[in-house]
Design an enzyme around this catalytic site. Structure first.
Site, PDB file in Angstrom:
ATOM      1  N   CYS A   1       0.724  -1.223   0.027  1.00 48.32           N
ATOM      2  CA  CYS A   1       0.004  -0.075  -0.044  1.00 48.32           C
ATOM      3  C   CYS A   1       0.794   1.284   0.149  1.00 48.32           C
ATOM      4  CB  CYS A   1      -0.985   0.032   1.252  1.00 48.32           C
ATOM      5  SG  CYS A   1      -1.860  -1.435   1.226  1.00 48.32           S
TER       6      CYS A   1
ATOM      7  N   HIS B   1      -2.312   8.034   5.769  1.00 54.99           N
ATOM      8  CA  HIS B   1      -2.662   6.861   5.139  1.00 54.99           C
ATOM      9  C   HIS B   1      -4.121   6.663   5.637  1.00 54.99           C
ATOM     10  CE1 HIS B   1      -1.660   2.997   3.051  1.00 54.99           C
ATOM     11  NE2 HIS B   1      -1.873   2.342   4.455  1.00 54.99           N
TER      12      HIS B   1
ATOM     13  N   GLU C   1      -0.816   5.415  13.288  1.00 59.43           N
ATOM     14  CA  GLU C   1      -0.415   6.418  12.675  1.00 59.43           C
ATOM     15  C   GLU C   1      -0.466   7.638  13.558  1.00 59.43           C
ATOM     16  OE1 GLU C   1      -1.009   8.383   8.225  1.00 59.43           O
ATOM     17  OE2 GLU C   1      -2.410   6.900   8.834  1.00 59.43           O
TER      18      GLU C   1
ATOM     19  N   LYS D   1      -9.007   8.273   2.057  1.00 58.06           N
ATOM     20  CA  LYS D   1      -9.727   7.147   1.752  1.00 58.06           C
ATOM     21  C   LYS D   1     -11.234   7.155   2.492  1.00 58.06           C
ATOM     22  CE  LYS D   1      -5.511   4.473   2.027  1.00 58.06           C
ATOM     23  NZ  LYS D   1      -4.415   5.532   2.048  1.00 58.06           N
TER      24      LYS D   1
ATOM     25  N   HIS E   1      -9.545   2.306  -0.199  1.00 57.70           N
ATOM     26  CA  HIS E   1      -8.009   2.135  -0.107  1.00 57.70           C
ATOM     27  C   HIS E   1      -7.893   1.411  -1.511  1.00 57.70           C
ATOM     28  CE1 HIS E   1      -4.195   1.275   0.969  1.00 57.70           C
ATOM     29  NE2 HIS E   1      -4.371   0.508   2.060  1.00 57.70           N
TER      30      HIS E   1
ATOM     31  N   PHE F   1       1.867  -3.277   4.062  1.00 54.38           N
ATOM     32  CA  PHE F   1       2.029  -4.784   4.560  1.00 54.38           C
ATOM     33  C   PHE F   1       3.608  -4.863   4.467  1.00 54.38           C
ATOM     34  CE2 PHE F   1      -2.281  -6.801   4.320  1.00 54.38           C
ATOM     35  CZ  PHE F   1      -2.654  -5.942   5.384  1.00 54.38           C
TER      36      PHE F   1
END
Length: 411
Positions: A163, A302, A313, A334, A339, A397
Site C-alpha cells: 500500500c 494513510h 499512525e 480514503k 483503499h 504490509f
C-alpha cells in the site's frame, strides 16, 4: 547539486471521478464511492461493499486490440497516464525519449487473470491456459504498457511495496530527476484487484470493513471503524526538472520538496505499535526538504479505517511532531474513495497537489467520534486556508513506510 522537481501534469481514474476535474469536484463535494460489489456474486462473502470505478471505457484511451491485451490495472494506468501527459502538454517528438522515464507501480498485478486461468487449468487442463497469462498478470506491465503507449525510453521501474507503492513510485521518480538520470518522469500507481480471491483474502485477514452501510464503512479515525473498503483506480503525474519545465513553458502545479522511507521490521501486516517507523519516514521527508517540522501544518494520512493503522499512525504523528502535532490538520482521502492499495498514495498525492493549489483541506468524510488516545485534528470539517506544504503518508504490509512532501512552487 540536487535538481528541483515540479509537477506539470495530473491524471486520475477513481471511484468518484474518471478525470482530475470530476475527481477533485467529488472531493470538494464530499462524494463517496462506496456501493455493493457488482463484479461478482457476494452471497457467500462477509464483505459486500467496495469502491468500484463507474463508467470507465478503456477505448477512450487506447485501441480495442491494446485493451484486450491489458488487464484492468494496466488499462487504468494507461488512462491516467494519458490524462497526465495531455495535461502536461509534453510533446515527445521534441524530447529525447531516453531522458523521459516511467515509474508506475502496482501492488498485486491481475488477480482476475490468475483466478480465471487457474480455473481453466483445473477444469480443462494446463494446455488450455492462455499464453498471455504471464504478461497479463505481472505487476510491471503497468509501467511497461505506459512506456510503450507513449514512447518513454528512459528509466522504467515498477516499485512494489504493497500500500506504499504509489508514494514510493513517485518518490523514486523524484529522486531520479533530482540526481540527473531523467528530465521527466511519468509516475504513479494503479490497482484493479476487486476480485473474488482478493476480497476473500483480505476478508479472511479481517482487514475489510464489516459494515454494509456505504456511509459508515470507510470511516478513518472513527471509534467505530472496522476495516478498510477496497477501491480501485490509478493516479499518474508528470514530474519534471524545473529548468526543463520552465524552458518549454509548462504549467507548474507544485514542487516536490522531500521524500522519506523506512521499514518497521516488525510484522507482516501490522504497523509498529509505537509509530517509530512512520515517524522516521515523515521526519526524513521534512529534513530532505530542508524544513523545520513546525512548518508542516497539514498531513494527508494513510488513514485506512483499520483499528491498528489509524491508532499507530496517530502515535507516529505525535512522535514525529511532539506538541506541534496539535497544530496539524490531518485527513484521509480514503474516507471517500476507499483503499486503492498500490494506487492509494498516487491518488492521494494528486489530492495534496490540488489542496496546495487551491488552499483547501478536505473533510474526513463520515468521521464522528474518536477514542481517547486519538485526540488530534482529523478534519471533521473542511478548511479553506493557506496550504503551503502537504505531507502525504503511505504505510504498506511488510512494514514499508513512505512519506512525500510537496509545497507551493516559488521561482
Amino acid at each position: 547539486m540536487k535538481k528541483r522537481v515540479v509537477v506539470t501534469g495530473l491524471g486520475v481514474v477513481s471511484p468518484i471521478g474518471n478525470n482530475v476535474e470530476d475527481f477533485w469536484q467529488g472531493i470538494k463535494e464530499e462524494k463517496i464511492g462506496f456501493a455493493p460489489i457488482t463484479y461478482f456474486d457476494t452471497t457467500n462473502f462477509k464483505c459486500k461493499l467496495a469502491a468500484e470505478l463507474k463508467d470507465f471505457y478503456p477505448e477512450e484511451y487506447m485501441d480495442k486490440k491494446s485493451a484486450r491485451r491489458m488487464e484492468l490495472f494496466c488499462q487504468y494506468a494507461v488512462a491516467a497516464a494519458s490524462q497526465a501527459m495531455k495535461d502536461s502538454n509534453l510533446d515527445m517528438e521534441k524530447e529525447d525519449p531516453y531522458r523521459v522515464g516511467c515509474a508506475v507501480g502496482n501492488g498485486v498485478g491481475s488477480l482476475q487473470s490468475m483466478q480465471r486461468e487457474y480455473t481453466r487449468m483445473v477444469e480443462k487442463g494446463p494446455s488450455k491456459v492462455s499464453p498471455l497469462l504471464v504478461p497479463l498478470m505481472i505487476t510491471n506491465m503497468a509501467a511497461g504498457n505506459v512506456s510503450i503507449q507513449f514512447g518513454l525510453k528512459g528509466k522504467s521501474i515498477n516499485v512494489v511495496t504493497a500500500c506504499a507503492t504509489g508514494t514510493n513510485s513517485i518518490g523514486e521518480a523524484f529522486r531520479t530527476i533530482q540526481y540527473g538520470d531523467a528530465d521527466v518522469m511519468v509516475a504513479g500507481g494503479t490497482e484493479g484487484s476487486i476480485a473474488e480471491i482478493g476480497v476473500a483474502g483480505f476478508d479472511s485477514l479481517t482487514a475489510l470493513s464489516s459494515s454494509d452501510d456505504p456511509k459508515r464503512c470507510s470511516i478513518p479515525f472513527d471509534k467505530d471503524r472496522s476495516g478498510f473498503v477496497m477501491g480501485e483506480g490509478a493516479g499518474v503525474v508528470v514530474l519534471e526538472e524545473l529548468e526543463h519545465a520552465k524552458k518549454r513553458g509548462a504549467k507548474i502545479y507544485a514542487e516536490v520538496l522531500g521524500y522519506g522511507c523506512s521499514s518497521d521490521a516488525y510484522h507482516i501486516t501490522s504497523p509498529a505499535e509505537d509509530g517509530m517507523g512512520a515517524a522516521t519516514a515523515m521526519l526524513s521527508a521534512v529534513k530532505d526538504a530542508g524544513l523545520e517540522k513546525e512548518a508542516i501544518t497539514y498531513i494527508n494520512a494513510h488513514g485506512t479505517s483499520t483499528h491498528h493503522n489509524d491508532l499507530f499512525e496517530t502515535r507516529a504523528i505525535k512522535l514525529a511532531f511532539d506538541n506541534h502535532a496539535d497544530n496539524i490538520k490531518i485527513n484521509s482521502t480514503k474516507s471517500m474513495i476507499g483503499h486503492l492499495l498500490g494506487a492509494a498514495g498516487a491518488v492521494e498525492f494528486i489530492t495534496c497537489v490540488k489542496e496546495v493549489e487551491e488552499n483547501f483541506i478536505h473533510r474526513t468524510v463520515g468521521l464522528m467520534d474518536c477514542e481517547e488516545e486519538m485526540d488530534l485534528n482529523y478534519c471533521k470539517q473542511s478548511y479553506e486556508e493557506e496550504v503551503p506544504y502537504a505531507l502525504s503518508n503511505s504505510l504498506g504490509f511488510g512494514g514499508h513506510n513512505a512519506s512525500i512532501l510537496i509545497g507551493k512552487y516559488t521561482d
